[in-house]
Design an enzyme around this catalytic site. Structure first.
Site, PDB file in Angstrom:
ATOM      1  N   SER A  54      -0.628   2.842  -1.962  1.00  0.00           N
ATOM      2  CA  SER A  54      -0.108   1.911  -1.105  1.00  0.00           C
ATOM      3  C   SER A  54      -0.833   2.403   0.438  1.00  0.00           C
ATOM      4  O   SER A  54      -0.488   1.606   1.272  1.00  0.00           O
ATOM      5  CB  SER A  54       1.235   1.716  -1.194  1.00  0.00           C
ATOM      6  N   LYS A  57      -2.594  -0.184   2.050  1.00  0.00           N
ATOM      7  CA  LYS A  57      -1.995  -1.354   3.218  1.00  0.00           C
ATOM      8  C   LYS A  57      -2.492  -1.279   4.541  1.00  0.00           C
ATOM      9  O   LYS A  57      -2.251  -2.092   5.292  1.00  0.00           O
ATOM     10  CB  LYS A  57      -0.745  -1.469   2.841  1.00  0.00           C
ATOM     11  N   SER A 114       6.429  -2.756   1.204  1.00  0.00           N
ATOM     12  CA  SER A 114       5.230  -2.250   0.614  1.00  0.00           C
ATOM     13  C   SER A 114       4.711  -3.310  -0.605  1.00  0.00           C
ATOM     14  O   SER A 114       4.369  -2.943  -1.850  1.00  0.00           O
ATOM     15  CB  SER A 114       5.427  -0.642   0.209  1.00  0.00           C
TER      16      SER A 114
END
Length: 495
Positions: A54, A57, A114
């Site tokens: 993640s 991101k 997230s």
């Protein structure tokens, strides 16, 4: 014979154990830089190829903010959830196809929750498709000098093609602070509130390590526990990158120790430019060491599981708390990672348009089409997914989660111009992750009350049945029903 077999097996096991203990412990990549100068303060395998999870991101946010700066989209622009976005694996918000959320709220959900579905909605809203957005991510990486990063999706769900390095992530984190200082608060939100639900951050440093002020964590079984963490002390801000930690607690403790040593380091150990490597390479798979004992229910693409109860080992390093009130106080890395979750006043977010917004809606669209162009969602839902390797996140994300019936309903809702939403959406608009993955949750039809609808009483119907028609006669022409004057429906005008 039995005794001899046992002794042979024990001898083989002892030899294997001795060999295992003789192997050096696998070091995980790490890097600490000074944000203002870009100087490298410490590093360990900074160019080793790694799965970002993640942390992807952060690049998604960078491309979105760059589009805002270029005037292609605004922070108030609504993003429409597509069936493809709704199919993403958790962590996710679980919005139904056709739902809208502003880019401002989407970025908060991206950083705090997230949310993988929100990442796809941002990609489709900014670039029209995940593939076009990935192209923008790669162009931005090259412009920033990130020589070891390859991006194929905006959320970091496992794909063997998507790799990066600690050096590249430090470059990205520094660029977010230097190029977009007005959005620095996006990286240090402790909690967000959607309806009656509060979602805390996964960043274990915020509220625990004095001066910690961002940025993002990431986890998948192949990647391990990753973090890009920033902290400020006086006029100095540092960024620490830790990749492949065995647990969330170990990730937090190691990042804190690296930051602490960085603040005490005089001079530098080089520059990010001097650490440049030739290009991307295959990344190691941490699945066996990180997720071996997590049970069969653990999906290899699951993200953001913050479990600080996992032991991080007996070895610990004293970490001075860098605030004036307790400058000499020391706490072990293990204890720092296990401190209670701090309390934050959550930042409110909502689904729907910003009050008074009258511009276009950003959604999945044909290549080169402007924002706001209509999309045939029923056709889009059946469109073939892009080809990928066996680790393609699309093939792992419950392809039947969104049915054609849901897509058609979303198309009908999308065709109607929805009035601006002035209040946060109710909690009922959230689909539980497990329901969304199984496809059990179906969108509810809105129950709209018509204004002054004429009431048809049963008495006239009964009377008409009482009058029998003579056999053999032609039925008389039915009189035209009297027109009932109804109240005019209120017209919703978007000014």
């Amino acid at each position: 014979m039995t005794t001899m077999k046992k002794l042979t097996r024990l001898g083989a096991f002892a030899a294997l154990l001795a060999t295992t203990l003789a192997l050096p412990a696998q070091a995980t990549p790490s890097l600490v830089i000074d944000v203002a100068s870009g100087a490298v303060l410490s590093q360990d395998q900074p160019t080793a190829s790694w799965y970002p999870a993640s942390l992807t991101k952060l690049m998604t946010a960078y491309v979105a903010l760059d589009a805002v700066r270029a005037g292609r989209i605004t922070m108030d622009t609504p993003l429409m959830m597509s069936p493809r976005a709704a199919r993403m694996a958790p962590s996710k918000m679980g919005f139904r196809p056709g739902s809208e959320v502003t880019l401002q709220n989407a970025l908060i959900m991206l950083m705090v929750k997230s949310a993988n579905d929100i990442a796809v909605a941002i990609a489709e809203g900014v670039s029209g498709s995940v593939e076009a957005f990935a192209d923008e991510m790669n162009r931005a990486s090259q412009k920033l000098g990130m020589t070891q990063s390859v991006w194929v999706n905006p959320n970091g769900l496992p794909d063997t093609r998507q790799v990066t390095s600690a050096r590249d992530l430090a470059l990205l984190g520094r660029a977010l602070y230097v190029q977009f200082p007005e959005y620095a608060n996006l990286w240090n939100i402790g909690a967000m509130q959607f309806g009656r639900q509060i979602h805390p951050t996964h960043n274990g440093l915020l509220g625990r390590y004095p001066g910690a002020d961002g940025m993002k964590t990431g986890f998948t079984c192949p990647a391990g526990f990753n973090v890009v963490a920033s902290a400020s002390h006086g006029n100095q801000r540092l960024i620490a990158v830790v990749l492949g930690a065995p647990s969330a607690a170990a990730r937090t403790a190691k990042a804190a120790a690296l930051l602490d040593r960085g603040f005490q380091t005089a001079g530098s150990a080089g520059s990010l430019g001097s650490l440049a490597a030739a290009g991307p390479a295959p990344a190691p798979d941490m699945r066996d060491s990180v997720c071996r004992n997590r049970g069969p229910a653990t999906a290899e693409f699951m993200s953001e599981v913050e479990d600080v109860s996992i032991p991080i080992g007996s070895a610990s390093t004293g970490i001075p708390l860098l605030d004036s009130a307790a400058a000499q106080q020391r706490i072990s890395a293990k204890d720092l990672a296990r401190l209670p979750r701090p309390h934050y006043d959550p930042v409110p977010v909502y689904a729907g348009r910003a009050p008074g917004y009258v511009g276009p809606v950003a959604r999945a669209r044909a290549p080169g089409a402007p924002i706001g162009e209509q999309t045939d969602y029923s056709a889009y839902a059946n469109a073939p997914e892009p080809a990928g390797g066996e680790a393609s996140p699309i093939s792992r994300a419950a392809p039947d989660a969104v049915s054609m019936r849901q897509a058609k309903r979303a198309a009908k809702r999308a065709a109607k111009r929805i009035a601006p939403v002035a209040t946060p959406a109710p909690v009922d608009n959230i689909i539980e992750d497990d329901k969304a993955a199984s496809g059990d949750e179906k969108p509810e039809k809105p129950k709209a009350k018509s204004a002054a609808k004429p009431v048809v009483k049963a008495a006239p119907k009964a009377a008409s049945k009482a009058v029998s028609k003579p056999r053999g006669e032609k039925a008389a022409a039915k009189p035209a029903p009297a027109k009932t004057q109804t109240a005019a429906k209120p017209q919703v005008k978007i000014q």
